[in-house]
Design a protein around this motif. Sequence first.
Motif, PDB file in Angstrom:
ATOM      1  N   THR A  41       0.844  -1.213   0.000  1.00 25.27           N
ATOM      2  CA  THR A  41       0.000   0.000   0.000  1.00 25.27           C
ATOM      3  C   THR A  41       0.871   1.250   0.000  1.00 25.27           C
ATOM      4  N   ILE A  42       1.911   1.234   0.843  1.00 26.06           N
ATOM      5  CA  ILE A  42       2.771   2.424   0.944  1.00 26.06           C
ATOM      6  C   ILE A  42       3.607   2.584  -0.335  1.00 26.06           C
ATOM      7  N   VAL A  43       4.151   1.474  -0.804  1.00 27.03           N
ATOM      8  CA  VAL A  43       4.989   1.533  -2.014  1.00 27.03           C
ATOM      9  C   VAL A  43       4.188   2.088  -3.188  1.00 27.03           C
ATOM     10  N   ARG A  44       2.967   1.594  -3.328  1.00 28.05           N
ATOM     11  CA  ARG A  44       2.119   2.059  -4.435  1.00 28.05           C
ATOM     12  C   ARG A  44       1.904   3.572  -4.351  1.00 28.05           C
ATOM     13  N   ALA A  45       1.607   4.031  -3.147  1.00 27.20           N
ATOM     14  CA  ALA A  45       1.348   5.471  -2.977  1.00 27.20           C
ATOM     15  C   ALA A  45       2.598   6.289  -3.269  1.00 27.20           C
ATOM     16  N   LEU A  46       3.742   5.828  -2.788  1.00 33.85           N
ATOM     17  CA  LEU A  46       4.964   6.609  -2.982  1.00 33.85           C
ATOM     18  C   LEU A  46       5.372   6.622  -4.454  1.00 33.85           C
ATOM     19  N   SER A  52      10.601  10.565  -6.265  1.00 33.38           N
ATOM     20  CA  SER A  52      12.016  10.385  -6.587  1.00 33.38           C
ATOM     21  C   SER A  52      12.467  11.337  -7.698  1.00 33.38           C
ATOM     22  N   ARG A  53      11.488  11.929  -8.405  1.00 36.14           N
ATOM     23  CA  ARG A  53      11.872  12.844  -9.480  1.00 36.14           C
ATOM     24  C   ARG A  53      12.182  14.210  -8.871  1.00 36.14           C
ATOM     25  N   GLN A  54      13.447  14.453  -8.656  1.00 37.35           N
ATOM     26  CA  GLN A  54      13.837  15.690  -7.993  1.00 37.35           C
ATOM     27  C   GLN A  54      14.426  16.666  -8.990  1.00 37.35           C
ATOM     28  N   GLU A  55      14.284  17.942  -8.609  1.00 39.67           N
ATOM     29  CA  GLU A  55      14.848  18.971  -9.480  1.00 39.67           C
ATOM     30  C   GLU A  55      16.368  19.005  -9.336  1.00 39.67           C
ATOM     31  N   SER A  56      16.875  18.667  -8.183  1.00 38.25           N
ATOM     32  CA  SER A  56      18.315  18.739  -7.975  1.00 38.25           C
ATOM     33  C   SER A  56      18.839  17.347  -7.647  1.00 38.25           C
ATOM     34  N   GLY A  75      11.381  -2.291   4.514  1.00 40.94           N
ATOM     35  CA  GLY A  75      10.749  -3.108   3.470  1.00 40.94           C
ATOM     36  C   GLY A  75      10.288  -2.244   2.303  1.00 40.94           C
ATOM     37  N   VAL A  76       9.777  -1.060   2.626  1.00 37.04           N
ATOM     38  CA  VAL A  76       9.344  -0.126   1.575  1.00 37.04           C
ATOM     39  C   VAL A  76      10.551   0.308   0.749  1.00 37.04           C
ATOM     40  N   ALA A  77      11.645   0.627   1.436  1.00 38.66           N
ATOM     41  CA  ALA A  77      12.866   1.075   0.736  1.00 38.66           C
ATOM     42  C   ALA A  77      13.351  -0.009  -0.217  1.00 38.66           C
ATOM     43  N   ARG A  78      13.342  -1.248   0.247  1.00 40.86           N
ATOM     44  CA  ARG A  78      13.775  -2.371  -0.611  1.00 40.86           C
ATOM     45  C   ARG A  78      12.881  -2.477  -1.836  1.00 40.86           C
ATOM     46  N   ALA A  79      11.566  -2.392  -1.602  1.00 47.97           N
ATOM     47  CA  ALA A  79      10.625  -2.574  -2.707  1.00 47.97           C
ATOM     48  C   ALA A  79      10.684  -1.413  -3.698  1.00 47.97           C
ATOM     49  N   LEU A  80      11.018  -0.213  -3.225  1.00 42.62           N
ATOM     50  CA  LEU A  80      11.078   0.937  -4.133  1.00 42.62           C
ATOM     51  C   LEU A  80      12.229   0.803  -5.121  1.00 42.62           C
ATOM     52  N   GLY A  81      13.287   0.146  -4.671  1.00 48.26           N
ATOM     53  CA  GLY A  81      14.373  -0.163  -5.603  1.00 48.26           C
ATOM     54  C   GLY A  81      15.363   0.970  -5.805  1.00 48.26           C
ATOM     55  N   PRO A  82      16.295   0.778  -6.742  1.00 47.98           N
ATOM     56  CA  PRO A  82      17.450   1.663  -6.869  1.00 47.98           C
ATOM     57  C   PRO A  82      17.140   3.097  -7.272  1.00 47.98           C
ATOM     58  N   THR A  83      15.964   3.362  -7.893  1.00 48.94           N
ATOM     59  CA  THR A  83      15.697   4.758  -8.266  1.00 48.94           C
ATOM     60  C   THR A  83      15.502   5.629  -7.032  1.00 48.94           C
ATOM     61  N   TRP A  84      15.307   5.008  -5.892  1.00 51.72           N
ATOM     62  CA  TRP A  84      15.134   5.755  -4.646  1.00 51.72           C
ATOM     63  C   TRP A  84      16.365   5.582  -3.743  1.00 51.72           C
ATOM     64  N   ARG A 105      21.173  -2.122   7.200  1.00 52.73           N
ATOM     65  CA  ARG A 105      20.413  -2.535   5.999  1.00 52.73           C
ATOM     66  C   ARG A 105      19.964  -1.316   5.193  1.00 52.73           C
ATOM     67  N   TYR A 106      19.589  -0.241   5.887  1.00 51.52           N
ATOM     68  CA  TYR A 106      19.271   0.991   5.155  1.00 51.52           C
ATOM     69  C   TYR A 106      20.491   1.463   4.371  1.00 51.52           C
ATOM     70  N   ALA A 107      21.658   1.421   5.020  1.00 48.11           N
ATOM     71  CA  ALA A 107      22.883   1.907   4.371  1.00 48.11           C
ATOM     72  C   ALA A 107      23.182   1.098   3.110  1.00 48.11           C
ATOM     73  N   GLU A 108      22.921  -0.215   3.175  1.00 45.58           N
ATOM     74  CA  GLU A 108      23.159  -1.063   1.982  1.00 45.58           C
ATOM     75  C   GLU A 108      22.317  -0.601   0.793  1.00 45.58           C
ATOM     76  N   LEU A 109      21.162  -0.006   1.092  1.00 45.81           N
ATOM     77  CA  LEU A 109      20.266   0.457   0.014  1.00 45.81           C
ATOM     78  C   LEU A 109      20.587   1.885  -0.431  1.00 45.81           C
ATOM     79  N   GLY A 110      21.579   2.485   0.208  1.00 46.43           N
ATOM     80  CA  GLY A 110      21.926   3.869  -0.129  1.00 46.43           C
ATOM     81  C   GLY A 110      21.078   4.882   0.625  1.00 46.43           C
ATOM     82  N   TRP A 111      20.366   4.424   1.633  1.00 42.63           N
ATOM     83  CA  TRP A 111      19.547   5.330   2.445  1.00 42.63           C
ATOM     84  C   TRP A 111      20.331   5.679   3.709  1.00 42.63           C
TER      85      TRP A 111
END
Length: 251
Positions: A41-46, A52-56, A75-84, A105-111
């Motif tokens: 539900t959260i992934v779909r909404a985000l 993720s489309r940022q101006e900068s 879990g949301v971060a994992r599902a959102l994938g590399p564009t985030w 685990r967040y750090a592994e995802l680049g978060w």
Amino acid sequence: MIAARIVTPEALDGLAEDDPAAMRSRCDLQRLHRVMGTRSTIVRALREINASRQESSRPLRILELGAGDGSLMLGVARALGPTWSNVELTLLDRQNLVDAPTFARYAELGWTAITEIVDVLDWAARGNGAPTDNATTSWDLIVTNLFLHHFEGTELAVVLSAAAASSKYFFACEPRRAWLALAGSRLIGVIGVNAVTRGDAVLSVRAGFRDKELTKLWPIRGRDWKLGEYPSGLFSHCFRAQRIKLECGPE
Ligand SMILES: C[S@@+](CC[C@H](N)C(=O)[O-])C[C@H]1O[C@@H](n2cnc3c(N)ncnc32)[C@H](O)[C@@H]1O
């Protein structure tokens, strides 16, 4: 339909962080999220808001209110994938619940994940109305799950007002206040959850939301927002608010 919201203190909120019953109940929550499909539900909404489309090239700044142990957002971060992958996440909760493996685990995802251990009402008092520094005004996204239903009346309005004053996008996933959800909450013992979770599930549904209740509480304050409020699955009720970029016309 269950007429009015009834907000009652939940057992989990009264237990110490390291109380075995609380620790077990937090594990139960993770299982409940799987059953309820919360992550999807959260992934779909985000994804829909396309935050993720940022101006900068600066990192996307996300704040989660009432983040608990941080596992749902992981879990949301994992599902959102590399564009985030370029995300600075602040996990706000009044309890200190995020452990070192979760940060790793967040750090592994680049978060980059940090916690802010504070009562949300203190956070709101800091940033509400006339924010004094950038830290309170610059969230790209504020997200929250199973949290707003803890508050009623003035307190809820204060939290929403602070969120509106400090974010471009807000998304909340809460219990749906409906008979089917109430029946489900009374049956969750079948998946083996403990007494704290069983009791809190029923209280959560009674304090939950329906129709356009959160829309009515969202403070517009002259700014333009695109608002949406809708049921999700059998048990959830979602609200989203997206600040509309104002186009400048000819002077
Ligand atoms: C039902 S749990 C939800 C946790 C997580 N969002 C999830 O869905 O798994 C509610 C969380 O809100 C936190 N909380 C409750 N009241 C709060 C307050 N006034 N300020 C900050 N956090 C609060 C609790 O400590 C708990 O971690």
